[in-house]
Write a protein that holds these residues in place. Structure first.
Motif, PDB file in Angstrom:
ATOM      1  N   THR A 216      14.837 -27.559 -14.130  1.00 21.27           N
ATOM      2  CA  THR A 216      15.217 -27.972 -12.994  1.00 21.27           C
ATOM      3  C   THR A 216      14.760 -29.438 -12.675  1.00 21.27           C
ATOM      4  OG1 THR A 216      13.828 -26.685 -11.695  1.00 21.27           O
ATOM      5  CG2 THR A 216      16.215 -25.808 -12.106  1.00 21.27           C
ATOM      6  N   ILE A 217      15.101 -30.410 -11.731  1.00 15.63           N
ATOM      7  CA  ILE A 217      14.507 -31.419 -11.768  1.00 15.63           C
ATOM      8  C   ILE A 217      13.335 -31.268 -10.986  1.00 15.63           C
ATOM      9  CG2 ILE A 217      15.483 -32.077  -9.495  1.00 15.63           C
ATOM     10  CD1 ILE A 217      16.080 -35.021 -10.908  1.00 15.63           C
ATOM     11  N   THR A 218      12.975 -30.401 -10.363  1.00 15.50           N
ATOM     12  CA  THR A 218      11.666 -30.215  -9.332  1.00 15.50           C
ATOM     13  C   THR A 218      10.574 -29.640 -10.278  1.00 15.50           C
ATOM     14  OG1 THR A 218      12.572 -27.991  -8.610  1.00 15.50           O
ATOM     15  CG2 THR A 218      13.111 -29.987  -7.136  1.00 15.50           C
ATOM     16  N   ASP A 219      10.979 -29.286 -11.471  1.00 13.48           N
ATOM     17  CA  ASP A 219       9.921 -28.640 -12.217  1.00 13.48           C
ATOM     18  C   ASP A 219       9.011 -29.699 -12.955  1.00 13.48           C
ATOM     19  OD1 ASP A 219       8.534 -27.093 -13.993  1.00 13.48           O
ATOM     20  OD2 ASP A 219       9.992 -26.604 -15.389  1.00 13.48           O
ATOM     21  N   THR A 220       7.891 -29.612 -12.624  1.00 14.87           N
ATOM     22  CA  THR A 220       6.745 -30.708 -13.176  1.00 14.87           C
ATOM     23  C   THR A 220       5.784 -29.893 -13.891  1.00 14.87           C
ATOM     24  OG1 THR A 220       5.425 -30.151 -11.008  1.00 14.87           O
ATOM     25  CG2 THR A 220       7.026 -32.110 -10.886  1.00 14.87           C
ATOM     26  N   SER A 221       6.049 -29.066 -14.373  1.00 14.22           N
ATOM     27  CA  SER A 221       5.315 -28.316 -15.375  1.00 14.22           C
ATOM     28  C   SER A 221       5.154 -29.118 -16.870  1.00 14.22           C
ATOM     29  CB  SER A 221       5.512 -26.689 -15.409  1.00 14.22           C
ATOM     30  OG  SER A 221       6.760 -26.685 -16.174  1.00 14.22           O
ATOM     31  N   ASP A 222       4.116 -28.755 -17.499  1.00 13.01           N
ATOM     32  CA  ASP A 222       3.996 -29.455 -18.873  1.00 13.01           C
ATOM     33  C   ASP A 222       4.691 -28.605 -19.763  1.00 13.01           C
ATOM     34  OD1 ASP A 222       3.245 -30.591 -21.221  1.00 13.01           O
ATOM     35  OD2 ASP A 222       1.050 -30.319 -21.002  1.00 13.01           O
ATOM     36  N   PRO A 223       5.788 -28.989 -20.521  1.00 11.95           N
ATOM     37  CA  PRO A 223       6.508 -28.331 -21.412  1.00 11.95           C
ATOM     38  C   PRO A 223       5.922 -27.617 -22.537  1.00 11.95           C
ATOM     39  CG  PRO A 223       7.880 -30.116 -20.665  1.00 11.95           C
ATOM     40  CD  PRO A 223       6.171 -30.247 -20.223  1.00 11.95           C
ATOM     41  N   ALA A 224       5.061 -28.401 -22.887  1.00 16.21           N
ATOM     42  CA  ALA A 224       3.980 -27.899 -24.386  1.00 16.21           C
ATOM     43  C   ALA A 224       3.174 -26.919 -23.690  1.00 16.21           C
ATOM     44  CB  ALA A 224       3.253 -29.485 -24.860  1.00 16.21           C
ATOM     45  N   GLU A 225       2.784 -26.814 -22.658  1.00 17.92           N
ATOM     46  CA  GLU A 225       1.799 -25.721 -22.108  1.00 17.92           C
ATOM     47  C   GLU A 225       2.453 -24.668 -21.805  1.00 17.92           C
ATOM     48  OE1 GLU A 225      -2.223 -25.097 -21.681  1.00 17.92           O
ATOM     49  OE2 GLU A 225      -1.384 -26.786 -22.341  1.00 17.92           O
ATOM     50  N   TRP A 226       3.556 -24.730 -21.145  1.00 18.50           N
ATOM     51  CA  TRP A 226       4.280 -23.471 -20.555  1.00 18.50           C
ATOM     52  C   TRP A 226       5.575 -22.918 -20.936  1.00 18.50           C
ATOM     53  CZ3 TRP A 226       0.781 -21.123 -17.920  1.00 18.50           C
ATOM     54  CH2 TRP A 226      -0.468 -21.821 -17.273  1.00 18.50           C
ATOM     55  N   TRP A 227       6.266 -23.871 -21.795  1.00 18.85           N
ATOM     56  CA  TRP A 227       7.531 -23.584 -22.107  1.00 18.85           C
ATOM     57  C   TRP A 227       7.606 -22.698 -23.677  1.00 18.85           C
ATOM     58  CZ3 TRP A 227      11.573 -27.960 -20.990  1.00 18.85           C
ATOM     59  CH2 TRP A 227      11.364 -28.334 -19.704  1.00 18.85           C
ATOM     60  N   GLY A 228       6.664 -22.475 -24.221  1.00 17.99           N
ATOM     61  CA  GLY A 228       6.512 -21.628 -25.349  1.00 17.99           C
ATOM     62  C   GLY A 228       6.928 -22.002 -26.530  1.00 17.99           C
ATOM     63  N   PHE A 229       7.228 -23.298 -26.699  1.00 19.38           N
ATOM     64  CA  PHE A 229       7.693 -24.074 -27.753  1.00 19.38           C
ATOM     65  C   PHE A 229       7.635 -25.657 -27.590  1.00 19.38           C
ATOM     66  CE2 PHE A 229      10.978 -25.443 -30.908  1.00 19.38           C
ATOM     67  CZ  PHE A 229      10.842 -24.826 -32.087  1.00 19.38           C
TER      68      PHE A 229
END
Length: 293
Positions: A216-229
């Motif tokens: 979602t556009i309000t997600d500012t998490s770091d994909p490499a850190e939190w998305w598992g891949f």
């Protein structure tokens, strides 16, 4: 029925001869949620007894109102390709094992089958965007995942109009965070499932894949850190400000929505600049690996 503009810039190629395109490709999400009967999105999501077409008569599509009809898909392909759209990112939902996880949900994947059977398919390309909408839509097991890849996605990857960039097939996980939740919150399970997808595609002689994920556009998490891949690309979906029943029946200026998107893109850019600035990236056999200094 098309919605949500997407722009795909060419990334690195993986052991392929074809050169990436010289300009960004323009794509549009294709959601096949419009039919007659239970679950029809003409009467969703807030009140299934009210058809919202009379509220917004100017938004009723002239090409065709139902995505269960081949003529609608044919017309959508002609209209989109004539306007400079390069591909549809077709939303695909896992309906195993019963075929109908929600009323009428068996129709949600009509978009993929109708594009593949369209006499107009040569005009543009398409890709699969696998939608995880928990708790209804998500994969239950590795066996279900493997069946879905073999029986549903692999035939689509073989279609002559399936999208390739730099010779590699393009595939997107609709929500990276939801896929991790759906994989027992395990990075290892996420990687194993996507590695299986890559391996099956290679073994079928279809080459390499570019695998991306959204949020979602309000997600500012770091994909490499939190998305598992470590996905090859990441992007947003559903940047809508007034997604609330109290706005039903009102026609708002598009600048409200575009300003909302720009605001959150700036927030994401700031978050990305602050997250792990010393991270570097390496590529190994078609996958992106993270390495910290």
């Amino acid at each position: 029925m098309t919605m949500a503009l997407a722009v795909l810039a060419a990334g690195p190629a993986w052991h392929v001869a074809a050169a990436p395109p010289s300009a960004p490709l323009i794509g549009i999400n294709y959601f096949a949620g419009w039919w007659t009967g239970p679950g029809d999105k003409w009467k969703e999501p807030w009140n299934t007894s009210v058809d919202w077409r009379p509220l917004y008569p100017g938004r009723v599509p002239l090409i065709g109102q139902y995505t269960t009809e081949q003529s609608t898909m044919d017309g959508d392909i002609v209209a989109a390709s004539s306007a400079g759209v390069d591909f549809f990112s077709i939303l695909w939902y896992d309906n195993y094992p019963c075929g109908h996880r929600a009323p009428g949900s068996g129709h949600l994947n009509d978009g993929l089958s109708l594009f593949m059977s369209s006499k107009e398919a040569h005009r543009m390309q398409f890709m699969i965007e696998w939608c995880i909408a928990l708790p209804l839509f998500g994969v239950h097991s590795d066996m279900e995942w493997q069946r879905m890849v073999r029986d549903d996605w692999l035939p689509a990857f073989k279609h002559q109009s399936y999208l390739r960039v730099g010779g590699a097939l393009v595939f997107k996980v609709h929500s990276g965070p939801a896929f991790k939740v759906n994989s027992s919150a395990s990075d290892a399970v996420v990687s194993a499932r996507l590695d299986f997808l890559r391996r099956l595609v290679r073994n079928a002689g279809l080459g390499e894949m570019i695998i991306g994920a959204g949020s979602t556009i309000t997600d500012t998490s770091d994909p490499a850190e939190w998305w598992g891949f470590s996905y090859n690309f990441t992007n947003d979906y559903a940047g809508v400000l007034h997604d609330d029943p109290k706005w039903a029946g009102r026609v708002l200026p598009w600048r409200n929505e575009s300003a909302f998107v720009r605001e959150w893109r700036r927030k994401q850019a700031r978050a990305a600049a602050q997250a792990n600035p010393r991270r570097t990236w390496t590529r190994q056999k078609g996958t992106t690996r993270q390495r910290r200094k």
